[in-house]
Design a protein around this motif. Structure first.
Motif, PDB file in Angstrom:
ATOM      1  N   SER A  46       0.831  -1.227   0.009  1.00  0.00           N
ATOM      2  CA  SER A  46       0.078   0.083  -0.075  1.00  0.00           C
ATOM      3  C   SER A  46       0.888   1.181   0.176  1.00  0.00           C
ATOM      4  N   ALA A  47       2.209   1.083   0.745  1.00  0.00           N
ATOM      5  CA  ALA A  47       3.017   2.533   0.735  1.00  0.00           C
ATOM      6  C   ALA A  47       3.439   2.600  -0.692  1.00  0.00           C
ATOM      7  N   LYS A  48       3.864   1.682  -1.254  1.00  0.00           N
ATOM      8  CA  LYS A  48       4.318   1.735  -2.535  1.00  0.00           C
ATOM      9  C   LYS A  48       3.443   2.483  -3.806  1.00  0.00           C
ATOM     10  N   SER A  49       2.087   1.845  -3.582  1.00  0.00           N
ATOM     11  CA  SER A  49       1.172   2.378  -4.342  1.00  0.00           C
ATOM     12  C   SER A  49       0.710   3.817  -3.953  1.00  0.00           C
ATOM     13  N   ALA A  50       0.769   4.210  -2.657  1.00  0.00           N
ATOM     14  CA  ALA A  50       0.354   5.628  -2.375  1.00  0.00           C
ATOM     15  C   ALA A  50       1.681   6.580  -2.553  1.00  0.00           C
ATOM     16  N   LEU A  51       2.678   5.960  -2.727  1.00  0.00           N
ATOM     17  CA  LEU A  51       3.933   6.592  -3.076  1.00  0.00           C
ATOM     18  C   LEU A  51       3.689   7.315  -4.358  1.00  0.00           C
ATOM     19  N   GLN A  52       3.364   6.165  -5.270  1.00  0.00           N
ATOM     20  CA  GLN A  52       3.215   6.835  -6.805  1.00  0.00           C
ATOM     21  C   GLN A  52       2.109   8.002  -6.936  1.00  0.00           C
ATOM     22  N   THR A  53       0.850   7.913  -6.332  1.00  0.00           N
ATOM     23  CA  THR A  53       0.050   9.100  -6.375  1.00  0.00           C
ATOM     24  C   THR A  53       0.595  10.042  -5.853  1.00  0.00           C
ATOM     25  N   THR A  54       1.188   9.840  -4.498  1.00  0.00           N
ATOM     26  CA  THR A  54       1.750  11.341  -3.958  1.00  0.00           C
ATOM     27  C   THR A  54       2.854  11.935  -4.829  1.00  0.00           C
ATOM     28  N   THR A  55       3.719  10.950  -5.437  1.00  0.00           N
ATOM     29  CA  THR A  55       4.512  11.621  -6.386  1.00  0.00           C
ATOM     30  C   THR A  55       3.980  12.477  -7.320  1.00  0.00           C
ATOM     31  N   LYS A  56       2.821  12.105  -7.948  1.00  0.00           N
ATOM     32  CA  LYS A  56       1.966  12.625  -8.979  1.00  0.00           C
ATOM     33  C   LYS A  56       1.240  13.996  -8.566  1.00  0.00           C
ATOM     34  N   LYS A  57       1.118  14.014  -7.064  1.00  0.00           N
ATOM     35  CA  LYS A  57       0.428  15.311  -6.568  1.00  0.00           C
ATOM     36  C   LYS A  57       1.499  16.245  -6.305  1.00  0.00           C
ATOM     37  N   ILE A  58       2.476  15.730  -5.979  1.00  0.00           N
ATOM     38  CA  ILE A  58       3.893  16.783  -5.700  1.00  0.00           C
ATOM     39  C   ILE A  58       4.254  17.324  -7.035  1.00  0.00           C
ATOM     40  N   ASP A  59       4.403  16.255  -7.949  1.00  0.00           N
ATOM     41  CA  ASP A  59       4.844  17.171  -9.446  1.00  0.00           C
ATOM     42  C   ASP A  59       3.659  17.986  -9.892  1.00  0.00           C
ATOM     43  N   LYS A  60       2.540  17.695  -9.566  1.00  0.00           N
ATOM     44  CA  LYS A  60       1.363  18.676 -10.066  1.00  0.00           C
ATOM     45  C   LYS A  60       1.782  20.146  -9.334  1.00  0.00           C
ATOM     46  N   ALA A  61       1.743  20.037  -7.841  1.00  0.00           N
ATOM     47  CA  ALA A  61       2.080  21.104  -7.222  1.00  0.00           C
ATOM     48  C   ALA A  61       3.023  22.093  -7.650  1.00  0.00           C
ATOM     49  N   VAL A  62       4.210  21.405  -8.039  1.00  0.00           N
ATOM     50  CA  VAL A  62       5.485  22.081  -8.402  1.00  0.00           C
ATOM     51  C   VAL A  62       5.124  22.451  -9.851  1.00  0.00           C
ATOM     52  N   GLN A  63       4.413  21.863 -10.673  1.00  0.00           N
ATOM     53  CA  GLN A  63       4.399  22.412 -12.124  1.00  0.00           C
ATOM     54  C   GLN A  63       3.150  23.484 -11.896  1.00  0.00           C
ATOM     55  N   LYS A  64       2.322  23.611 -11.294  1.00  0.00           N
ATOM     56  CA  LYS A  64       1.323  24.806 -10.871  1.00  0.00           C
ATOM     57  C   LYS A  64       2.009  26.099 -10.244  1.00  0.00           C
ATOM     58  N   GLY A  65       3.308  25.655  -9.641  1.00  0.00           N
ATOM     59  CA  GLY A  65       3.963  26.803  -9.030  1.00  0.00           C
ATOM     60  C   GLY A  65       3.489  27.036  -7.520  1.00  0.00           C
ATOM     61  N   VAL A  66       3.025  25.990  -7.150  1.00  0.00           N
ATOM     62  CA  VAL A  66       2.537  26.172  -5.550  1.00  0.00           C
ATOM     63  C   VAL A  66       3.748  25.942  -4.691  1.00  0.00           C
ATOM     64  N   ILE A  67       4.397  24.703  -5.072  1.00  0.00           N
ATOM     65  CA  ILE A  67       6.044  24.705  -4.271  1.00  0.00           C
ATOM     66  C   ILE A  67       6.797  24.625  -5.149  1.00  0.00           C
ATOM     67  N   HIS A  68       8.043  25.174  -4.768  1.00  0.00           N
ATOM     68  CA  HIS A  68       9.492  25.020  -5.576  1.00  0.00           C
ATOM     69  C   HIS A  68       9.746  23.757  -5.908  1.00  0.00           C
ATOM     70  N   GLN A  69      10.602  23.703  -7.043  1.00  0.00           N
ATOM     71  CA  GLN A  69      11.066  22.320  -7.489  1.00  0.00           C
ATOM     72  C   GLN A  69      11.879  21.703  -6.355  1.00  0.00           C
ATOM     73  N   ASN A  70      12.502  22.398  -5.881  1.00  0.00           N
ATOM     74  CA  ASN A  70      13.798  21.604  -4.825  1.00  0.00           C
ATOM     75  C   ASN A  70      12.854  21.116  -3.795  1.00  0.00           C
ATOM     76  N   THR A  71      11.958  21.787  -3.085  1.00  0.00           N
ATOM     77  CA  THR A  71      11.058  21.375  -2.249  1.00  0.00           C
ATOM     78  C   THR A  71      10.433  19.967  -2.808  1.00  0.00           C
ATOM     79  N   GLY A  72       9.811  20.049  -3.800  1.00  0.00           N
ATOM     80  CA  GLY A  72       9.174  18.939  -4.290  1.00  0.00           C
ATOM     81  C   GLY A  72      10.287  17.801  -4.280  1.00  0.00           C
ATOM     82  N   ASN A  73      11.157  18.011  -4.945  1.00  0.00           N
ATOM     83  CA  ASN A  73      12.193  16.755  -5.119  1.00  0.00           C
ATOM     84  C   ASN A  73      12.596  16.472  -3.767  1.00  0.00           C
TER      85      ASN A  73
END
Length: 87
Positions: A46-73
């Motif tokens: 479950s943690a592995k599958s949740a990590l995938q969705t979390t990574t997508k959400k973080i990437d989306k936030a970076v893409q929209k400029g909500v958080i900085h790229q380094n913070t997301g990484n």
């Protein structure tokens, strides 16, 4: 309160943007907490599958400029490290 028409419009636009940014950030944070909770419970699959969705959400936030790229990484690296240590 603003008197000038363009200032009133600017306030409206800023409020809409703020609400959108808050929703992206809130969604991202909720997913991060979900992964951390699954890691604490030692639920590897479950943690592995949740990590995938979390990574997508973080990437989306970076893409929209909500958080900085380094913070997301940094957040993705920390979460994936926790999940790898669990496995």
């Amino acid at each position: 309160m603003a008197n000038i028409k363009s200032a009133v419009k600017r306030i409206d636009v800023n409020n809409k943007k703020r609400a959108l940014n808050q929703s992206y950030k809130s969604d991202m944070r909720s997913q991060i907490k979900r992964v951390e909770k699954l890691v604490e419970a030692k639920d590897v699959d479950s943690a592995k599958s949740a990590l995938q969705t979390t990574t997508k959400k973080i990437d989306k936030a970076v893409q929209k400029g909500v958080i900085h790229q380094n913070t997301g990484n940094r957040q993705k690296a920390r979460l994936s490290k926790k999940v790898k240590e669990l496995a």
